[in-house]
Design an enzyme around this catalytic site. Structure first.
Site: not given
Ligand code: INI
Length: 161
Positions: A86-88, A91, A94
């Site tokens: 889930a990417v929101i 929040d 990037h």
């Molecule tokens: N990862 C997600 O699955 N969803 C998100 O919304 C998110 N945000 O908000 O940054 C997210 N970031 C973490 C990323 O996927 C990595 O786990 C992290 O950058 C380490 O490599």
């Protein structure tokens, strides 16, 4: 004679599957997982702790989905892999980067390994929208599981040819 290839939902109990799931936003991803398991179980897949048909791998976030999916797909032990994340946007400054890398990575793994990989990553503007798609209104985890059953079955058909 023309051949029509189609996935079936009647032989699902023979499929071997993996789910790769992100902990980030686990309020949402856990609900997707519940929807997914409910659908699989109702189609005859053993989703119990003792299952030899289904494995589950947890990763920190959606960016890690492609690597672990690739690692599992390369074992040759799975007919299909489901990714859940889930990417929101609210929040995530990037947001675009995470979504683009996860989606490109997952598509690449699928093509490179020949194992179908279902893109079950919700991309929404708000947590509310994500929760609505993870159970408050409907649970897309169910849909991802159905798509996995269809693709797993379809690829088995193609390989028979
Ligand atoms: N990862 C997600 O699955 N969803 C998100 O919304 C998110 N945000 O908000 O940054 C997210 N970031 C973490 C990323 O996927 C990595 O786990 C992290 O950058 C380490 O490599």
């Amino acid at each position: 004679m023309m051949v029509t290839f189609e996935g079936r939902f009647t032989e699902s109990s023979a499929l071997r599957m993996a789910i790769v799931i992100a902990r980030f936003n686990d309020l949402v991803t856990n609900k997707l997982l519940m929807g997914c398991l409910d659908c699989l179980q109702r189609h005859g897949i053993d989703t119990s702790d003792k299952s030899s048909q289904l494995d589950i791998a947890w990763v920190p976030g959606s960016l890690e989905l492609p690597l672990v999916t690739q690692s599992l797909a390369r074992t040759g032990q799975y007919d299909v892999v489901i990714t859940l994340g889930a990417v929101i946007r609210g929040d995530t400054p990037h947001f675009e980067v995470v979504v683009a890398e996860a989606s490109k990575g997952i598509a690449t793994v699928s093509r490179d390994t020949g194992v179908p990989v279902i893109f079950g990553v919700l991309t929404t503007d708000t947590m509310q929208q994500a929760l609505e798609r993870a159970g408050i209104k409907s649970n897309l985890g169910w849909n991802y599981a159905l798509q996995a059953l269809e693709m797993g079955s379809l690829m088995r058909e193609l390989h028979k040819k």
